[in-house]
Design a protein around this motif. Sequence first.
Motif, PDB file in Angstrom:
ATOM      1  N   VAL A 142      51.080  76.503 -67.715  1.00  0.00           N
ATOM      2  CA  VAL A 142      49.844  76.820 -67.008  1.00  0.00           C
ATOM      3  C   VAL A 142      49.675  75.915 -65.795  1.00  0.00           C
ATOM      4  CG1 VAL A 142      47.344  77.091 -67.212  1.00  0.00           C
ATOM      5  CG2 VAL A 142      48.807  77.458 -69.220  1.00  0.00           C
ATOM      6  N   HIS A 143      49.401  76.540 -64.646  1.00  0.00           N
ATOM      7  CA  HIS A 143      49.009  75.801 -63.443  1.00  0.00           C
ATOM      8  C   HIS A 143      47.495  75.703 -63.447  1.00  0.00           C
ATOM      9  CE1 HIS A 143      48.777  74.443 -59.322  1.00  0.00           C
ATOM     10  NE2 HIS A 143      47.984  75.459 -59.023  1.00  0.00           N
ATOM     11  N   ARG A 144      46.988  74.493 -63.423  1.00  0.00           N
ATOM     12  CA  ARG A 144      45.554  74.303 -63.534  1.00  0.00           C
ATOM     13  C   ARG A 144      44.851  74.711 -62.242  1.00  0.00           C
ATOM     14  NH1 ARG A 144      42.196  68.843 -65.117  1.00  0.00           N
ATOM     15  NH2 ARG A 144      40.512  69.909 -66.218  1.00  0.00           N
ATOM     16  N   THR A 145      43.929  75.653 -62.342  1.00  0.00           N
ATOM     17  CA  THR A 145      43.155  76.126 -61.202  1.00  0.00           C
ATOM     18  C   THR A 145      41.890  76.776 -61.728  1.00  0.00           C
ATOM     19  OG1 THR A 145      43.135  77.602 -59.282  1.00  0.00           O
ATOM     20  CG2 THR A 145      44.435  78.309 -61.162  1.00  0.00           C
ATOM     21  N   ALA A 146      40.841  76.749 -60.938  1.00  0.00           N
ATOM     22  CA  ALA A 146      39.588  77.372 -61.331  1.00  0.00           C
ATOM     23  C   ALA A 146      39.431  78.765 -60.743  1.00  0.00           C
ATOM     24  CB  ALA A 146      38.403  76.499 -60.915  1.00  0.00           C
ATOM     25  N   THR A 147      40.444  79.224 -59.996  1.00  0.00           N
ATOM     26  CA  THR A 147      40.371  80.546 -59.369  1.00  0.00           C
ATOM     27  C   THR A 147      41.663  81.318 -59.656  1.00  0.00           C
ATOM     28  OG1 THR A 147      41.289  79.737 -57.276  1.00  0.00           O
ATOM     29  CG2 THR A 147      38.895  79.683 -57.520  1.00  0.00           C
ATOM     30  N   ALA A 148      41.570  82.638 -59.602  1.00  0.00           N
ATOM     31  CA  ALA A 148      42.744  83.489 -59.793  1.00  0.00           C
ATOM     32  C   ALA A 148      42.491  84.830 -59.138  1.00  0.00           C
ATOM     33  CB  ALA A 148      43.045  83.673 -61.281  1.00  0.00           C
ATOM     34  N   ASN A 149      43.563  85.500 -58.768  1.00  0.00           N
ATOM     35  CA  ASN A 149      43.456  86.819 -58.148  1.00  0.00           C
ATOM     36  C   ASN A 149      43.392  87.902 -59.200  1.00  0.00           C
ATOM     37  OD1 ASN A 149      43.643  85.691 -55.558  1.00  0.00           O
ATOM     38  ND2 ASN A 149      45.889  85.767 -55.606  1.00  0.00           N
ATOM     39  N   ASP A 150      42.884  89.036 -58.792  1.00  0.00           N
ATOM     40  CA  ASP A 150      42.793  90.188 -59.684  1.00  0.00           C
ATOM     41  C   ASP A 150      44.182  90.574 -60.186  1.00  0.00           C
ATOM     42  OD1 ASP A 150      41.013  92.279 -60.767  1.00  0.00           O
ATOM     43  OD2 ASP A 150      42.300  93.625 -59.626  1.00  0.00           O
ATOM     44  N   GLY A 151      44.307  90.770 -61.486  1.00  0.00           N
ATOM     45  CA  GLY A 151      45.568  91.172 -62.079  1.00  0.00           C
ATOM     46  C   GLY A 151      46.427  90.035 -62.594  1.00  0.00           C
ATOM     47  N   GLN A 152      46.075  88.795 -62.293  1.00  0.00           N
ATOM     48  CA  GLN A 152      46.865  87.664 -62.768  1.00  0.00           C
ATOM     49  C   GLN A 152      46.517  87.333 -64.218  1.00  0.00           C
ATOM     50  OE1 GLN A 152      46.035  84.696 -59.690  1.00  0.00           O
ATOM     51  NE2 GLN A 152      48.053  85.060 -58.811  1.00  0.00           N
ATOM     52  N   ILE A 153      47.483  86.762 -64.917  1.00  0.00           N
ATOM     53  CA  ILE A 153      47.269  86.315 -66.292  1.00  0.00           C
ATOM     54  C   ILE A 153      46.705  84.906 -66.246  1.00  0.00           C
ATOM     55  CG2 ILE A 153      48.372  85.768 -68.502  1.00  0.00           C
ATOM     56  CD1 ILE A 153      50.401  87.971 -67.884  1.00  0.00           C
ATOM     57  N   VAL A 154      45.589  84.713 -66.940  1.00  0.00           N
ATOM     58  CA  VAL A 154      44.874  83.445 -66.857  1.00  0.00           C
ATOM     59  C   VAL A 154      44.594  82.883 -68.249  1.00  0.00           C
ATOM     60  CG1 VAL A 154      43.760  84.094 -64.680  1.00  0.00           C
ATOM     61  CG2 VAL A 154      42.584  84.544 -66.851  1.00  0.00           C
ATOM     62  N   ARG A 166      44.721  89.080 -69.019  1.00  0.00           N
ATOM     63  CA  ARG A 166      44.874  89.479 -67.626  1.00  0.00           C
ATOM     64  C   ARG A 166      43.487  89.664 -67.014  1.00  0.00           C
ATOM     65  NH1 ARG A 166      49.242  90.991 -64.994  1.00  0.00           N
ATOM     66  NH2 ARG A 166      50.433  91.554 -66.859  1.00  0.00           N
ATOM     67  N   LEU A 167      43.284  89.073 -65.841  1.00  0.00           N
ATOM     68  CA  LEU A 167      41.981  89.120 -65.176  1.00  0.00           C
ATOM     69  C   LEU A 167      41.839  90.412 -64.380  1.00  0.00           C
ATOM     70  CD1 LEU A 167      39.432  87.322 -64.521  1.00  0.00           C
ATOM     71  CD2 LEU A 167      40.664  86.629 -62.462  1.00  0.00           C
ATOM     72  N   ARG A 168      40.708  91.061 -64.522  1.00  0.00           N
ATOM     73  CA  ARG A 168      40.452  92.292 -63.777  1.00  0.00           C
ATOM     74  C   ARG A 168      39.004  92.327 -63.298  1.00  0.00           C
ATOM     75  NH1 ARG A 168      42.797  97.192 -64.234  1.00  0.00           N
ATOM     76  NH2 ARG A 168      44.693  95.936 -64.200  1.00  0.00           N
ATOM     77  N   HIS A 169      38.825  92.537 -61.996  1.00  0.00           N
ATOM     78  CA  HIS A 169      37.491  92.711 -61.438  1.00  0.00           C
ATOM     79  C   HIS A 169      37.243  94.202 -61.234  1.00  0.00           C
ATOM     80  CE1 HIS A 169      38.484  88.548 -60.215  1.00  0.00           C
ATOM     81  NE2 HIS A 169      37.201  88.339 -60.385  1.00  0.00           N
ATOM     82  N   ALA A 196      34.723  80.359 -67.517  1.00  0.00           N
ATOM     83  CA  ALA A 196      35.452  79.556 -66.529  1.00  0.00           C
ATOM     84  C   ALA A 196      36.935  79.842 -66.656  1.00  0.00           C
ATOM     85  CB  ALA A 196      35.188  78.063 -66.734  1.00  0.00           C
ATOM     86  N   ILE A 197      37.635  79.856 -65.524  1.00  0.00           N
ATOM     87  CA  ILE A 197      39.096  79.944 -65.526  1.00  0.00           C
ATOM     88  C   ILE A 197      39.647  78.529 -65.640  1.00  0.00           C
ATOM     89  CG2 ILE A 197      41.128  80.549 -64.152  1.00  0.00           C
ATOM     90  CD1 ILE A 197      39.460  82.828 -62.960  1.00  0.00           C
ATOM     91  N   GLU A 198      40.531  78.327 -66.620  1.00  0.00           N
ATOM     92  CA  GLU A 198      41.112  77.008 -66.867  1.00  0.00           C
ATOM     93  C   GLU A 198      42.502  76.866 -66.247  1.00  0.00           C
ATOM     94  OE1 GLU A 198      39.708  74.501 -68.188  1.00  0.00           O
ATOM     95  OE2 GLU A 198      38.125  75.174 -69.545  1.00  0.00           O
ATOM     96  N   GLY A 199      43.109  77.981 -65.870  1.00  0.00           N
ATOM     97  CA  GLY A 199      44.440  77.899 -65.291  1.00  0.00           C
ATOM     98  C   GLY A 199      45.089  79.259 -65.194  1.00  0.00           C
ATOM     99  N   ARG A 200      46.248  79.279 -64.554  1.00  0.00           N
ATOM    100  CA  ARG A 200      46.983  80.525 -64.335  1.00  0.00           C
ATOM    101  C   ARG A 200      48.372  80.427 -64.965  1.00  0.00           C
ATOM    102  NH1 ARG A 200      49.953  82.238 -59.794  1.00  0.00           N
ATOM    103  NH2 ARG A 200      49.098  80.595 -58.477  1.00  0.00           N
ATOM    104  N   TYR A 201      48.771  81.475 -65.634  1.00  0.00           N
ATOM    105  CA  TYR A 201      50.093  81.564 -66.273  1.00  0.00           C
ATOM    106  C   TYR A 201      51.204  81.496 -65.227  1.00  0.00           C
ATOM    107  CZ  TYR A 201      54.059  84.336 -68.068  1.00  0.00           C
ATOM    108  OH  TYR A 201      55.309  84.798 -68.390  1.00  0.00           O
TER     109      TYR A 201
END
Length: 208
Positions: A142-154, A166-169, A196-201
Motif C-alpha cells: 500500500v502506498h499511503r495517500t489520502a486521495t485516490a482516483n475513480d476506479g483505483q483499489i484502495v 475499488r473506489l467508485r464515484h 477516510a482513504i488510508e492508501g492505494r493498492y
Amino acid sequence: MTTPNLTERQQKTLDFLREYLQTEGLPPTLREIADALGFPSHSSAQACVESLVRKGVLERSPQHRGLRLPSGNVAAIRAATLNELPLIGRVAAGSPILAEENIESQLEIDPAMFHPRADYLLRVVGMSMRDVGILDGDLLAVHRTATANDGQIVVARLDDEVTVKRLRHERDRLLLLPENPDFRPIEVDPRRHAFAIEGRYVGIIRRT
C-alpha cells in the motif's frame, strides 16, 4: 479518530516530506519545500506545514529544522530506509493504521519494488477482491495517500473498520466495490459514516 482530510497541496507536501526523510534522514527546509512543490513563497510553504501540524500528521521538534512525523509514521520511515516494510494485521478501532499496536512485524522487502513506493503491507482478510487476484492471507502493498482516483483499489476506513475495495464515484454518492459477486457494494453516506482513504493498492505478495 479518523485520518484527517487533507487538501491536494497538503497531501503532496506530506508525501514530499516523507520521501525526503526516507532519502536524506532529516526534514527539508521551507526553501526546499517551496522549490520542490512550486509554492509562490516560503510563507506559503510554511502555512501549508502549519496546517499539517494542526491536523496532527506532522509534529514540531526542538531539533534543527524542527519537523518530524508522528510515531506511527516514524516506524514506516525507519522501515523504508532499511528496505523493510511494516506488516499491518488487525487494525485497532480508532487507531491510526500505522500505530505501533497494529504492526505485527517488519518484513525485509524493498519499498521501491512498487510504484509508487509502498509504505506498508496489509494482511488481506476475506475473499471480496478474489476476481482481481487479491486473496485471503495475501499481503497487500500500500502506498499511503489520502486521495485516490475513480476506479483505483484502495484501503479505506469506514467508521472503525478497514476494508480493501475499488473506489467508485457516482454523481452524489461514493461506492466501495468488491471484486467478487458473492459480496455487495458498500455505499458510503458521509452523513452517517466516518470515511477516510488510508492508501492505494500498488502490489501483492503471496506467501506460499
